[in-house]
Design an enzyme around this catalytic site. Sequence first.
Site, PDB file in Angstrom:
ATOM      1  N   THR A 151       0.636   4.485   0.858  1.00  0.00           N
ATOM      2  CA  THR A 151       0.724   5.441   1.951  1.00  0.00           C
ATOM      3  C   THR A 151       1.437   4.853   3.160  1.00  0.00           C
ATOM      4  OG1 THR A 151      -1.562   5.621   1.337  1.00  0.00           O
ATOM      5  CG2 THR A 151      -0.702   7.280   2.832  1.00  0.00           C
TER       6      THR A 151
ATOM      7  N   ASP B 111      -1.504  -0.325   6.094  1.00  0.00           N
ATOM      8  CA  ASP B 111      -1.653   0.279   7.418  1.00  0.00           C
ATOM      9  C   ASP B 111      -3.065   0.741   7.737  1.00  0.00           C
ATOM     10  OD1 ASP B 111      -1.729   2.307   5.634  1.00  0.00           O
ATOM     11  OD2 ASP B 111      -0.272   3.591   6.632  1.00  0.00           O
TER      12      ASP B 111
ATOM     13  N   ASP C 270       0.888  -1.144   0.000  1.00  0.00           N
ATOM     14  CA  ASP C 270       0.000   0.000   0.000  1.00  0.00           C
ATOM     15  C   ASP C 270       0.932   1.200   0.000  1.00  0.00           C
ATOM     16  OD1 ASP C 270      -2.243   1.669   0.431  1.00  0.00           O
ATOM     17  OD2 ASP C 270      -1.643   1.804   2.518  1.00  0.00           O
TER      18      ASP C 270
END
Lengths: 47, 868
Positions: free
Chosen positions: B532, B731, B530
């Site tokens: 970010t 996250d 992911d």
Amino acid sequence: MTVLYLLVPLALFFAAAAVATFIWAVRSGQFDDLETPAVRVLFDDDE
Amino acid sequence: MTEANANSCAHCGLPVTGNPVFGGDGGGSGGEEHGDETSPSPVFCCVGCRAVYHTLQEAGLDDFYSLRQSWQSAQPRPVDTEVLDPDDVGIFDSSGFLGEHADVQSDGTMRAVLYLEGVHCAGCVWLVERMPRLLDGVVDARLELARGRMTVCWDPDVIELSEVARWLGQFGFEAHPLRTDNMGRRSRDAQSMLIRVGICWAVAANVMLMTIALYAGLDPIADGGLYTAVLWATFGLSAVSLVAGGEVFFRRALASFKSGRPSMDVPVSVGILVGWGHSGWATITGSGEVWFDSIVILIAALLTARYLQIRGNGLAADAADRLVALLPRMARRVVGFETAEQRVETVAAHTVEVGDRLHVLAGDVVPADGRVISGRTDISRAVLTGESLPESIDCGDYVEAGTTNLASPIVVEVEATGDETRVGRLMEWLEDRNIHRAPIVQRADRLSVVFITVVLVASVLTAVAWSFIDPTRVVANVVALLVIACPCALGMATPLALTVGVGQAARRGIHIKNDEVIEALDGVTDLVFDKTGTLTQGSCAVVDTVGDLEAIYRVRELEKRSNHPFAEAVVRWIDETVDPARGASDIDRVEDVEEIPGAGIRGIVDGRSVAVGRLSWFEGLPKPIDEWARLHAERGLTPVGVSIDGRVRAALAIGDRLRPEAFSILETLRKQGIRLHLLSGDHRRVVAATGRQLVIPDERVVGDATPEDKLAYIESLRERNAGAVVAMVGDGVNDAPALQAAHVGIAVHGGTEASLVAADIFIVADGVRPIAELLDGAKRTMAVVHRNLAGSGIYNFAGISLAALGFITPLLAAILMPISSLAVVASSLLQNSFGADRASAEQDAFGQHAGAHQESAHNASFIEQRVS
């Protein structure tokens, strides 16, 4: 060698006492945290 | 004060950048004026550190600085600048809280267990445990360093718990209630296992001692009485061991049999029961060999391995619980909205009901789903969607629990609370662990099935063969075979090596909740990131500028008035670029500041009208800035303009910057043959640009992904290729389903509760490097497992062959068994899979410099590519 009939049970009794103490120590949480006591000895207790 | 480093903060040790705060007292506290000239004045990174430093000095607690060096040389980490809100600690006094979290002791004092955030060294323990002497009414305070658990006893007539929390707060320790006492439950599980281990070793030692008499040649005829007594005593003792310790294996063996996948517990249980049954029968009938010693040692050794495993996994789970304890728990309820006596009261978040109106300040997390009924602001949905850029929100818009209010206060009318919120529903879904759980076929389990078959076939063949050769030796040889085949070493080989690996990983900030995944990690074929927070720095930063730099420097004081992440990025950039001496000396005067949500901020700086904001907010953009902005927008960056006296003078491109080390690490992973994927909720353009920079093929880069898309992507990866082992790194709440669907889910630094629940592994250290470290460490750990399995396999094979041929005597078995087990234990303990020295050396070597250069090179080439 007949003394063994007395000594071995006696030794077993002591072992049982040690195990009982160990169980008490574990139950009272003395083995939960093995790091903090190590640093606690660094503190001076004088005020 | 021990460290004389002028560039690090005297309190926290972090490097001082930007505007250093110098010693003295300052901050209006008046008081002493000691030492300003005589000793070099201490330097601080912030006012907070200076305040703590002086509080410590005044309370006579300056030993803190010498003590904190002694526990560990951990690198200091920046702490959130969150200030302890006086309303927040008020909850500690509510009867509801005390009823749930505190109990009354026999002497009338109260006791509660709280999680203290910000505890990491011996100095912290010392400070906290000194509390009873410094704070009247506190009877006792004990701090568990590793888990940050503080047990505090206080006299409710003298002091309130909130005062304790406030006292701790001034030192930077934030107290949090532990939501569920999972830690307590895990402690009790570990305790009961430890008791079993203790009993079994006590039995084993005594049985061994007595058995030595047999090996030493105690004559069954001359000393008949003693001989029988020894047999019966060891018989009785081993029965204790069987009940206290063996029972664990029997229960698990039975369970694994029922589920149709026999585990290692089956051969262990068979070995124990057959060996003990035979020995027992030999004792009762007075004929035949006994193997009580081998059996009790087997039980004790395997139980020890299991205890270590429980403890290792428990520590990781505790760490996860701690992070969960940090979630917002207070809400500001507006009573009598828009009436004369409108007021705001602070309530516990879980008592909020549908229809309540909540006041959400800038910087706060929205506590429930609802509609905005007053105010305009920007919010960050990063937790839910992964989109790192703020979104503007107006009256009537819907906001979800878990989003962060960035700009100005809003009032939200609650439409869903608790489990009904979007986050709540997702959590509920996650708790149903069976859904989509990727099965990990354990090599060790497969091995044990083979092993059981081999042992059973071998024993049947032995029985048949010996019934022809010498019927009187059938039972003795079969039992000898079963005992020698007792997979003591084999049984410990995997769990022990994994446990030691997990422990080493935890010290590097990598918490592995479930050690089975190490095996899966070793063979990982697809790694899904992911964007970010993993590959990027997860916060906004100025990536590029154009136009008059002096104009940009002008806006610093104006931007400081804003909470917006863009404004913070601009201030940070100015502080890093401009000579700090200038920034400190001539501070611009700012008046008439007005922040317009969704647009920007404007005001009068030194008499000139200055505005900073989105480019669409300004009119008449100069052509070069406009073109420059379009180019950057294509890369997924957000251009921000600076205007002075109505003319746009400069622009900055703001975005989430890639971590400098990401390039080299991804390159290494690629070389290992791991397919990399990028899957993000961020805007398609941003993700595509990131993917190109990281050289990830376009077909493996997906932007605008919803949680469902992510889940589908992971599942299709698993389906398309049967041999694929998929690891997902994420996250956010939006990553949680995907984390769970992947073979290995890895939650990274700053992850949300949902991702922590869903992941098998979570990493508290920052950045991509720990992920490379994790993969590397898993490889090395598995190498140890294989080494152990090979060693004990050879031992067992040789033992079984010799026993089948009738060569093994009980004495030989008794010597061979501990040797093979000790070899496995030594091999497991001596591994250095997640070694600290190994990692830090590498980090220094290429961390900062090479990576940073590489990034700017990438940026430059990207721009060139687009321009040409």
